[in-house]
Write a protein that holds these residues in place. Structure first.
Motif, PDB file in Angstrom:
ATOM      1  N   ARG A 111      -6.351  87.122 -25.548  1.00 15.39           N
ATOM      2  CA  ARG A 111      -5.967  86.166 -24.445  1.00 15.39           C
ATOM      3  C   ARG A 111      -7.150  85.892 -23.463  1.00 15.39           C
ATOM      4  NH1 ARG A 111      -6.174  86.318 -19.179  1.00 15.39           N
ATOM      5  NH2 ARG A 111      -5.310  88.364 -19.101  1.00 15.39           N
ATOM      6  N   LYS A 118      -2.318  87.228 -32.410  1.00 13.41           N
ATOM      7  CA  LYS A 118      -2.097  86.016 -31.565  1.00 13.41           C
ATOM      8  C   LYS A 118      -3.585  85.493 -30.626  1.00 13.41           C
ATOM      9  CE  LYS A 118       2.781  87.030 -30.828  1.00 13.41           C
ATOM     10  NZ  LYS A 118       2.824  88.320 -31.275  1.00 13.41           N
ATOM     11  N   ASP A 137      -5.602  81.063 -25.605  1.00 11.26           N
ATOM     12  CA  ASP A 137      -6.333  80.331 -24.576  1.00 11.26           C
ATOM     13  C   ASP A 137      -5.410  79.736 -23.447  1.00 11.26           C
ATOM     14  OD1 ASP A 137      -8.911  81.370 -25.423  1.00 11.26           O
ATOM     15  OD2 ASP A 137      -8.627  79.720 -27.140  1.00 11.26           O
ATOM     16  N   LEU A 138      -5.094  80.447 -22.481  1.00 13.79           N
ATOM     17  CA  LEU A 138      -4.181  80.086 -21.625  1.00 13.79           C
ATOM     18  C   LEU A 138      -4.563  79.071 -20.207  1.00 13.79           C
ATOM     19  CD1 LEU A 138      -1.531  82.782 -21.647  1.00 13.79           C
ATOM     20  CD2 LEU A 138      -1.611  80.709 -23.293  1.00 13.79           C
ATOM     21  N   LYS A 139      -3.656  78.442 -20.011  1.00 10.92           N
ATOM     22  CA  LYS A 139      -4.033  77.799 -18.593  1.00 10.92           C
ATOM     23  C   LYS A 139      -3.154  77.370 -17.702  1.00 10.92           C
ATOM     24  CE  LYS A 139      -3.905  72.969 -20.039  1.00 10.92           C
ATOM     25  NZ  LYS A 139      -4.634  71.572 -19.784  1.00 10.92           N
ATOM     26  N   THR A 140      -2.792  77.595 -16.505  1.00 12.67           N
ATOM     27  CA  THR A 140      -1.531  77.250 -15.746  1.00 12.67           C
ATOM     28  C   THR A 140      -1.590  75.649 -15.645  1.00 12.67           C
ATOM     29  OG1 THR A 140      -2.864  77.105 -13.493  1.00 12.67           O
ATOM     30  CG2 THR A 140      -1.640  79.137 -14.485  1.00 12.67           C
ATOM     31  N   ASN A 141      -0.314  75.183 -15.569  1.00 10.62           N
ATOM     32  CA  ASN A 141       0.143  73.740 -15.450  1.00 10.62           C
ATOM     33  C   ASN A 141       0.215  73.004 -14.070  1.00 10.62           C
ATOM     34  OD1 ASN A 141      -0.396  73.147 -18.354  1.00 10.62           O
ATOM     35  ND2 ASN A 141       1.515  74.278 -18.589  1.00 10.62           N
ATOM     36  N   TRP A 143       0.220  87.073 -17.321  1.00  7.24           N
ATOM     37  CA  TRP A 143       0.616  86.411 -18.816  1.00  7.24           C
ATOM     38  C   TRP A 143       0.066  87.179 -19.659  1.00  7.24           C
ATOM     39  CZ3 TRP A 143      -2.287  81.226 -17.416  1.00  7.24           C
ATOM     40  CH2 TRP A 143      -3.568  81.471 -17.060  1.00  7.24           C
ATOM     41  N   SER A 190       4.800  78.742 -16.277  1.00  6.82           N
ATOM     42  CA  SER A 190       4.290  77.450 -15.950  1.00  6.82           C
ATOM     43  C   SER A 190       2.652  77.425 -16.462  1.00  6.82           C
ATOM     44  CB  SER A 190       4.329  77.245 -14.639  1.00  6.82           C
ATOM     45  OG  SER A 190       5.208  76.928 -13.946  1.00  6.82           O
ATOM     46  N   TYR A 191       2.506  77.968 -17.856  1.00  5.46           N
ATOM     47  CA  TYR A 191       1.379  77.743 -18.579  1.00  5.46           C
ATOM     48  C   TYR A 191       1.403  77.288 -19.899  1.00  5.46           C
ATOM     49  CZ  TYR A 191       2.912  82.647 -19.765  1.00  5.46           C
ATOM     50  OH  TYR A 191       3.782  83.494 -20.255  1.00  5.46           O
ATOM     51  N   SER A 192       0.300  77.198 -20.383  1.00  3.67           N
ATOM     52  CA  SER A 192       0.345  76.837 -22.059  1.00  3.67           C
ATOM     53  C   SER A 192      -1.294  77.027 -22.429  1.00  3.67           C
ATOM     54  CB  SER A 192       0.674  75.203 -22.107  1.00  3.67           C
ATOM     55  OG  SER A 192       0.001  74.371 -21.304  1.00  3.67           O
ATOM     56  N   GLN A 193      -1.192  76.644 -23.962  1.00  3.30           N
ATOM     57  CA  GLN A 193      -2.437  76.823 -24.460  1.00  3.30           C
ATOM     58  C   GLN A 193      -3.366  76.043 -23.878  1.00  3.30           C
ATOM     59  OE1 GLN A 193      -3.248  79.519 -25.959  1.00  3.30           O
ATOM     60  NE2 GLN A 193      -2.677  79.428 -28.338  1.00  3.30           N
ATOM     61  N   ILE A 194      -4.728  75.952 -23.557  1.00  3.71           N
ATOM     62  CA  ILE A 194      -5.729  75.110 -23.362  1.00  3.71           C
ATOM     63  C   ILE A 194      -5.787  74.060 -24.413  1.00  3.71           C
ATOM     64  CG2 ILE A 194      -7.847  74.466 -22.367  1.00  3.71           C
ATOM     65  CD1 ILE A 194      -8.195  77.517 -21.287  1.00  3.71           C
ATOM     66  N   SER A 195      -5.481  72.873 -23.855  1.00  6.66           N
ATOM     67  CA  SER A 195      -5.674  71.889 -25.037  1.00  6.66           C
ATOM     68  C   SER A 195      -6.456  70.648 -24.616  1.00  6.66           C
ATOM     69  CB  SER A 195      -4.137  71.400 -25.672  1.00  6.66           C
ATOM     70  OG  SER A 195      -3.400  72.468 -25.748  1.00  6.66           O
ATOM     71  N   ASN A 244     -10.579  69.456 -20.736  1.00  9.04           N
ATOM     72  CA  ASN A 244     -10.810  70.114 -19.560  1.00  9.04           C
ATOM     73  C   ASN A 244     -11.929  70.019 -18.647  1.00  9.04           C
ATOM     74  OD1 ASN A 244      -8.164  72.145 -19.093  1.00  9.04           O
ATOM     75  ND2 ASN A 244      -8.030  71.689 -21.065  1.00  9.04           N
ATOM     76  N   TRP A 269     -11.079  71.000 -25.961  1.00  2.41           N
ATOM     77  CA  TRP A 269     -10.870  72.215 -26.705  1.00  2.41           C
ATOM     78  C   TRP A 269     -10.268  71.914 -27.981  1.00  2.41           C
ATOM     79  CZ3 TRP A 269     -10.697  77.475 -24.705  1.00  2.41           C
ATOM     80  CH2 TRP A 269     -11.326  77.702 -23.618  1.00  2.41           C
ATOM     81  N   ILE A 300       2.851  80.722 -31.805  1.00  2.00           N
ATOM     82  CA  ILE A 300       3.283  81.554 -30.337  1.00  2.00           C
ATOM     83  C   ILE A 300       4.485  80.711 -30.419  1.00  2.00           C
ATOM     84  CG2 ILE A 300       2.896  81.393 -27.996  1.00  2.00           C
ATOM     85  CD1 ILE A 300      -0.031  81.420 -28.598  1.00  2.00           C
ATOM     86  N   ALA A 320       6.504  74.638 -19.153  1.00  2.00           N
ATOM     87  CA  ALA A 320       6.045  73.711 -18.413  1.00  2.00           C
ATOM     88  C   ALA A 320       5.407  72.981 -19.793  1.00  2.00           C
ATOM     89  CB  ALA A 320       4.711  73.847 -17.609  1.00  2.00           C
ATOM     90  N   GLY A 367       3.093  70.532 -19.708  1.00  2.00           N
ATOM     91  CA  GLY A 367       1.711  70.399 -19.429  1.00  2.00           C
ATOM     92  C   GLY A 367       1.227  69.115 -18.762  1.00  2.00           C
ATOM     93  N   ASN A 368       0.086  69.121 -18.236  1.00  2.00           N
ATOM     94  CA  ASN A 368      -0.209  67.888 -17.374  1.00  2.00           C
ATOM     95  C   ASN A 368      -1.568  67.054 -18.162  1.00  2.00           C
ATOM     96  OD1 ASN A 368       1.200  69.421 -15.561  1.00  2.00           O
ATOM     97  ND2 ASN A 368      -0.508  70.526 -14.628  1.00  2.00           N
ATOM     98  N   ASP A 369      -1.436  67.115 -19.597  1.00  2.00           N
ATOM     99  CA  ASP A 369      -2.787  66.511 -19.921  1.00  2.00           C
ATOM    100  C   ASP A 369      -2.648  64.870 -20.058  1.00  2.00           C
ATOM    101  OD1 ASP A 369      -3.785  68.978 -19.879  1.00  2.00           O
ATOM    102  OD2 ASP A 369      -3.584  69.573 -21.821  1.00  2.00           O
ATOM    103  N   SER A 393       1.451  70.157 -24.201  1.00  2.00           N
ATOM    104  CA  SER A 393       0.333  70.962 -24.325  1.00  2.00           C
ATOM    105  C   SER A 393       0.728  72.108 -25.512  1.00  2.00           C
ATOM    106  CB  SER A 393       0.118  71.871 -23.044  1.00  2.00           C
ATOM    107  OG  SER A 393      -0.487  70.917 -22.310  1.00  2.00           O
TER     108      SER A 393
END
Lengths: 153, 1264
Positions: free
Chosen positions: A49, A146, A149-153, B183, B204-209, B212, B223, B242, B261, B263-265, B304
């Motif tokens: 992660r 697994k 690469d996580l980020k918050t939204n 997380w 409130s998170y997801s894979q970086i897509s 960014n 990404w 996942i 969430a 996502g905000n992209d 996302s």
């Protein structure tokens, strides 16, 4: 005679072999009621992660033992890590308690390579809930399945 | 978090001496726990300083402005001035999705706060929640020991559960405990927490897509995986491993629902940067090709990567706040960033939207810090925190929590319409979450249904309900689907991830129109939703905006075989018009004469009209909701109520419901919970202190309840407390007696209470004293001995000796009531006068009497009725009869044995009523001659349909009646306003007419029950035969093309019970199947099946014994000419004659062979299989027996054969068999005999068997 020898060998050494294969967490607490034994339930879950390796082993009786924050570059064969290179968490869901490693823990972690890309993490050290010390010996085996690469939204 | 637009860092400054001296710097913290303690200490100090400052300046700490804005004094500036926080719109997130309406004081009238929902709510986020923040009050617990404080995590947790110390930051479940995790190891932790009972979690998170911006390196990064696409990140909408893992977690823990969430992209970046970085094949960041940069994200396909695309989670998008709550779709404004669907396989995502813009919540920079953030991260806790309240409400009213699929289905079912078109879309999902509507659906189980079921393979579930034609119908199914197989990374793969495909359909029963669920088209994501077969989503919804009145049937089925054999699902239905249910009660059904009874209507609230019937009461009928009725004549009376609405009517009749004048004897009051009369006792407590009440006691039967009064704890003097009986009717008795059990003890020799009995013959207006006990203070009626006095403890009877009649205490009391017989409206009063004594108890109060012989009488309020009307006959006999025999002529029932029968006369004329009454003493009878005048009804009209009662394919019919005048049409039991005696009609309905004659009597016609169906498609019958014939003794299957509604016929006769799709038969005939739907049927063509004879073959002829390696002939006689014979064998080969009835077989060198033959007749039928076993022997001279080694020579032999053995053969018995197993020679070998003479035997093959002392030897011989 050969067959008899093989059977004798297996009877003598199979338990040891199985024990070595089985993942485990042994906990010893001082000056308090003993903890319930960590009952093996299912294999560990390894994840990568955001560049760090986390491993978790969940028991059948409400425990979850985690070794977290191992830098991915340190996940190499026969690597020995000091406590400041990873974190250890023991969650007791049944008693709603969490024991964590601190700067007092003096834990050691040995990373070994196993067949088919699996790693074995052998940990020995102390974790704490406030001032309550728990000595832990743990053996986790798994593959990193697994990639997150996580980020918050 | 999308962008941090404002941040109220409520730093605590050094403006007061007290605070400056004790303030601790956060940087001095040794660890996270220490940091929390510092925050806590500083917060306490600041609160103290604020209070001092507010008092000094005489200013409020908190105030609400006239416009509703909250202001709060939260800190002190370095110059000593108060710092206020003023929020623009408090609670906007809650208002947006109507969560505030279920809080205490909200419009729903509920008080849901999440209080007590321990272990039910969790949050996973990018770091540690500041659990010491003033908004959490100890309810937030960081479970996994994470040490890195996170503003984001704290903000999210605050939106879920913040207490509202600063009111505009109040969380959704603002009194709920919450478990917080970072997380790391989220999958394992989620499983563990769900196993421990967690219901809802927030992610409130997801894979970086995609694009960014890296703040640390001040550069744009893309990404995506360049090897898959240089222009688009494949992770958007992609179902990865996942997603698969999270779906599996949800399957494993069916009550657990993660909120994720979206996502905000969407729309990132606003401008494609000229310089950006991409990852090369080694994962290293390298400068991207600016001449061919990746595209902007979205707008569609911008969810996302990661869990947001899982099937079983609830994915949440972000919209602007709606400060006044939802009012219309146009009021729901999409945020500029929220990710849009579809997923790559076309599923609807996000699932719902919530407020994710300008959400004010707590952050982790201090225990009093707040900030306003934007993002789907903020919308998600708005939804998840509210969802916990929905679960809490379900548990409150239904006693259990919902499955996760039910919660998700319910949230989707009740979401407010959003977007430009009706139905779901890929921007707003199913719409804006509405907590209050979801809770309404749970609360109102008459107009809504929540059904949790399990569907097995090939099965279906149906649910039928009535619609009033006004309320829209909505039906939603949702199920936790098994995980899909995540495809290998690729760009927008359309591989379907749905595993078990359930379907919901609604059929309007009046015309069989089928309504289908919503579907979207991934290829044209902007298009409005249509309806059809949804094969992608694990949520399906049907919406009928403008239903017609009538019944509808919902069917839930599964396509094909369900993986796992079954699938749990939730079905949620709205738009149900509840069936009417008539009911009522009365608080005081036992009254004195001249008193009134208050009736309470308990019927369905949807009833639009009602009519009460009170025989013997005044008024005798009423249309009031809760009428009050007085009764002037002692007796026992029935009550009836009929209600109606557009959906029909219902009625209820309660015989012997009202007792006027008092209860008949014997009257027995046990005060046990099952006593029918204990609630009709009243108490008098003039001093408003201790009073008569039910007590739990022992030592007396039945049960363990008695009436008692507590004098021990209330040592008063002269207080009088009375226990008043319900009215008793003492008429009709020769004598009467009152007895009761009591238990009592004095407190001491001077403190003794008394018991005084009174009787009233005017319902309690005046009482007469009839007995008194213990007034002299002697305690002469005490049941426990004076020596004990129970002065040291409170007296509560615990054993038989504590009660009267058991030594050493007083006997039980009996009072003669004979002076009062003949009265009704009699009440008894048990008055306890206290003198600081101990407790007193009464039980088993009995009033008994010897009855007089009854005197029969009867009456009816209605003496003139019409044929077919019901007449209420009432018993007015005296002296308490206990049985009744009514005889009524020409009625539908000629004899009754109940007290007050309802009678329907079938013929006109004057009717004599006979009644015989009896009790234990005697009986009496009465006949009232010509008492009821039954008027003739008009001629019964006939209602008919020109096309019968079955209408097919929308056909219409002419409904008519032969009544010429004074008729009223009824449809579905309600008046149908048609003036003509005939009209056209084409829907399903029940019709009849009522005709009123000149004498006022009415008569109802026959009922015409019209059904309306659709003629099924002509079925096709297929067979499992190659021709239209089968062989005798066999069977065949015929299969209908229709799945349901089949009825099979043979030779035009119905085959009883054969309604399945497949028919199995063994008889010839002309077969067809008829498929019907509500009487509309369609028959298949006739299929003629004939039966063919089978050949009867003889047994096989040939030797049972043969020599190994030799040949032999075998044959059969065929049953039919032209047959082909199929020879099969083991242990040999057919040499000649294959296919014929005779074969020559050469045997192998084995010990036995089996020969089979089957005759195949020219008509295709086969004969029975014939078999013959053949024993094979060797011609060798050496043949070892099992136990005796025996040889014979010569062999073949002419006459004399010599024997040689490994044992002495003297005395051995021998047998020689021919090929048919017959013994041809036998004997016993004499001394030294070593040969046998075979000269008398014919040439051929023989077997010699020797036996001696239990040992055997066998050898074959051939004689020339």
């Amino acid at each position: 005679m050969k067959i008899k020898s093989c059977i004798l060998y297996c009877l003598c050494f199979l338990p040891v072999f199985l024990h070595a294969q089985r993942e485990s967490v042994y906990m010893q607490i001082k000056s308090a009621a003993p903890l319930r034994p960590f009952t093996y339930y299912q294999p560990s879950d390894f994840e990568l992660r955001n560049g760090q390796v986390n491993a978790a082993l969940t028991s059948a009786n409400g425990y979850q033992f985690q070794i977290n924050g191992i830098a991915a570059k340190n996940l190499t064969c026969n690597k020995r890590l000091n406590q400041n290179q990873f974190k250890v968490v023991l969650i007791d869901n049944r008693m709603n308690k969490t024991y964590v490693s601190t700067h007092l823990s003096k834990g050691k972690l040995l990373v070994s390579c196993r067949s088919r890309g699996a790693y074995e993490l052998v940990y020995e050290g102390e974790i704490f809930l406030n001032n309550q010390l728990v000595s832990v010996q743990a053996n986790l085996v798994g593959k990193v399945r697994k990639l997150k690469d996580l980020k918050t939204n | 978090m999308k962008k941090n637009i404002t941040q109220f860092l409520l730093l605590l400054f050094f403006s007061t001496t007290l605070f400056a001296q004790q303030y601790k710097k956060a940087s001095t913290a040794k660890d996270a726990a220490d940091l929390e303690q510092i925050f806590q200490d500083n917060y306490s100090l600041m609160q103290l300083a604020i209070k001092q400052k507010a008092a000094q300046l005489n200013i409020p700490i908190r105030e609400t402005l006239n416009n509703g804005v909250e202001r709060e004094f939260v800190g002190i500036s370095p110059t000593g001035l108060p710092i206020y926080v003023q929020t623009t719109n408090n609670l906007d997130a809650a208002r947006t999705i109507s969560t505030n309406r279920v809080w205490p004081g909200g419009s729903s009238g509920l008080s849901l706060t999440g209080s007590g929902m321990t272990n039910r709510l969790g949050v996973w986020d990018g770091g540690r929640v500041l659990t010491s923040h003033q908004e959490f009050g100890g309810r937030a617990v960081q479970i996994d020991g994470s040490s890195t404080l996170s503003n984001h995590a704290t903000h999210v947790a605050g939106t879920m559960v913040a207490a509202g110390v600063v009111s505009n930051a109040k969380g959704m479940s603002y009194e709920a405990p919450i478990k917080s995790y970072d997380w790391s190891n989220d999958n394992s932790e989620m499983s563990s927490a769900a196993n421990a009972g967690m219901l809802v979690s927030n992610h409130s998170y997801s894979q970086i897509s995609g694009w960014n911006y890296n703040d640390n390196l001040s550069r744009w990064e893309f990404w995506g995986d360049q090897s898959i696409s240089t222009t688009e990140d494949y992770k958007y909408g992609f179902y990865d491993n996942i997603s698969e893992s999270w779906d599996q977690i949800c399957v494993s823990y069916p009550n657990y629902l993660p909120f994720v969430a979206a996502g905000n992209d969407r729309g990132e970046p606003s401008t494609i940067p000229s310089t950006f970085y991409v990852r090369n094949s080694n994962g290293q960041w390298v400068l991207g090709n600016s001449s061919n940069p990746p595209s902007k994200v979205g707008p569609y396909n911008s969810i996302s990567g990661g869990p947001s695309n899982a099937k079983n989670v609830l994915t949440v998008g972000a919209v602007n706040r709606i400060t006044t709550g939802y009012s219309s779709p146009t009021g729901v404004v999409m945020s500029s960033f929220s990710g849009w669907g579809p997923t790559d396989d076309g599923r609807i995502k996000p699932d719902v939207v919530a407020n994710g813009v300008s959400v004010n919540s707590c952050i982790s920079t201090s225990n009093t810090a707040y900030a306003t953030y934007n993002g789907t991260s903020m919308a998600t806790p708005n939804a998840s925190g509210s969802a916990l309240l929905i679960q809490q409400h379900h548990n409150n009213v239904r006693g259990s929590f919902m499955r996760a699929s039910t919660l998700k289905g319910l949230i989707i079912h009740t979401a407010d319409e959003a977007g430009t078109s009706v139905g779901p879309d890929y921007s707003f999902g199913w719409g804006l979450m509405n907590t209050n509507k979801a809770i309404d659906v749970i609360s109102d189980n008459l107009k809504h249904a929540i059904i949790q079921n399990t569907l097995t393979s090939q099965s279906s579930y149906t649910y039928t309900f009535f619609s009033d034609g006004i309320s829209p119908i909505r039906a939603t199914i949702c199920w936790t689907d098994r995980p899909g197989n995540a495809p290998s990374p690729s760009l927008n793969p359309t591989t379907k991830m749905l595993v078990n495909d359930l379907d919901v359909r609604i059929r309007r029963n009046s015309d069989n129109q089928t309504f289908m669920p919503y579907v979207l088209n991934r290829a044209t994501p902007t298009a409005a939703a249509t309806t059809g077969d949804n094969t992608l989503d694990n949520v399906e919804q049907i919406h009928i905006a403008a239903p017609t009145m009538g019944t509808y049937t919902i069917t839930v089925t599964g396509k094909g075989s369900l993986v796992g054999g079954s699938q749990q699902y939730a079905l949620i239905v709205s738009g149900i018009t509840p069936q009417l249910n008539a009911n009522f009660t009365a608080a005081n059904p036992i009254i004195c004469r001249g008193f009134s009874v208050g009736f309470t209507n308990l019927s369905s609230t949807s009833a639009t009209s009602r009519m009460w019937y009170f025989p013997g009461g005044n008024p005798s009928t009423s249309t009031a909701l809760n009428p009050s009725v007085s009764y002037q004549v002692p007796g026992i009376y029935p009550v009836a109520l009929r209600i109606s609405s557009v959906s029909g009517f219902d009625s209820i009749y309660k015989p012997d419901f009202i007792t006027v004048g008092g209860l008949a004897l014997p009257f027995i009051e046990t005060f046990e919970p099952n006593s029918a009369t204990r609630s009709y006792w009243s108490i008098t407590n003039n001093q408003n202190d201790t009073a008569w009440r039910f007590w739990e006691v022992s030592g007396n039967t039945p049960g363990n309840t008695a009436m008692g009064i507590n004098n021990y704890d209330w040592p008063k003097f002269g207080y009088q407390d009375a226990l008043n009986s319900p009215p008793i009717d003492l008429r009709g008795y020769q004598n009467a007696q009152l007895t009761f059990d009591h238990a009592y003890t004095r407190f001491d020799s001077t403190s003794s209470d008394s018991l005084i009995l009174f009787v009233s013959t005017n319902c309690g207006t005046n009482y007469t004293r009839i007995a008194a006990f213990g007034e002299n203070g002697s305690g002469n009626f005490a049941t426990a001995p004076n020596a004990n006095f129970y002065s040291g403890s409170k007296f509560i009877p615990s054993k038989p000796a504590d009660w009267c009649g058991n030594a050493p205490g007083a006997n039980c009391i009996s009072i003669d009531l004979t002076p009062y017989v003949g009265n009704f409206n009699v009440r008894f009063r048990f008055e306890q006068k206290s003198n600081a004594g101990n407790n007193m108890f009464l039980d088993n109060i009995q009033i008994t009497g010897t009855p007089l012989a009854p005197i029969a009488n009867l009456y009816s309020l209605t003496k003139t009725v019409c044929v077919g009307d019901e007449v209420q006959l009432l018993d007015s006999s005296r002296n308490n009869p206990s049985s009744w025999v009514w005889e009524v002529p020409d009625a539908d029932t000629l004899s009754y044995t109940i007290r007050n029968p309802q009678v329907k006369f079938l013929t006109p004329g004057l009717k004599t009523i006979y009644l015989k009454v009896s009790n234990a003493v005697g009986s009496d009878s009465i006949s009232k001659l010509s008492y009821i005048n039954v008027l003739p009804s008009p001629q019964e009209p006939v209602v008919s349909s020109s096309k019968g009662s079955i209408l097919c394919d929308g056909d219409s019919t002419i409904i008519s009646t032969d009544a010429a005048s004074n008729y009223t049409w009824f449809r579905n039991n309600l008046v149908y306003n048609v003036a003509q005696n005939s009209f056209n009609y084409k829907e399903e309905a029940l019709f009849f007419v009522r005709v009123q004659g000149t004498n006022g009597c009415r008569i109802k016609s026959n009922e015409l029950n019209l059904s309306a169906g659709i003629t099924p498609q002509k079925p096709v019958v297929t067979k499992d035969l190659t021709a239209n014939a089968f062989c005798d003794g066999g069977s065949f299957n015929l299969t209908s093309s229709a799945n349901a509604g089949n009825q099979w016929y043979v030779n035009d006769s119905l085959i009883l019970g054969q309604t399945a799709k497949v028919l199995n038969r063994n008889e010839a005939g002309n077969y067809k199947v008829k498929v019907s739907d509500k009487g509309c049927s369609s028959a298949s063509d006739v299929m003629s099946i004939s039966k063919l004879p089978i050949p009867v073959t003889s047994d096989i002829t040939g030797n049972l014994w043969a020599v190994m390696g030799d040949t032999a002939s075998y044959s059969v006689t065929g049953g039919m000419s032209g047959s082909v014979f199929n020879w099969t064998l083991t242990g040999g080969l057919v040499q000649t004659g294959s296919g014929t009835n005779k074969v020559l077989i050469k045997f192998n060198n084995v010990s036995n062979a089996v020969i089979n033959v089957q005759e195949n007749a020219s008509n295709g039928c086969k004969g029975a299989l014939k078999t013959i076993p053949v024993n094979l022997v060797s011609t060798s001279v050496q043949n070892k027996s099992a136990t005796i080694q025996l040889s014979a020579y010569p062999n073949p032999v002419n006459n004399l054969v010599f024997l040689r053995a490994d044992a002495v053969l003297t005395g051995a018995n021998y047998w020689i068999y021919d090929v048919f197993g017959r013994v041809v020679l036998k004997g016993e070998l004499e001394d030294n005999q070593d040969s046998l003479d075979l000269s008398n035997l014919a040439s051929g093959f023989f077997i010699l068997q020797l036996q001696k002392e239990g040992k055997n030897a066998t050898i074959s011989l051939i004689k020339h």
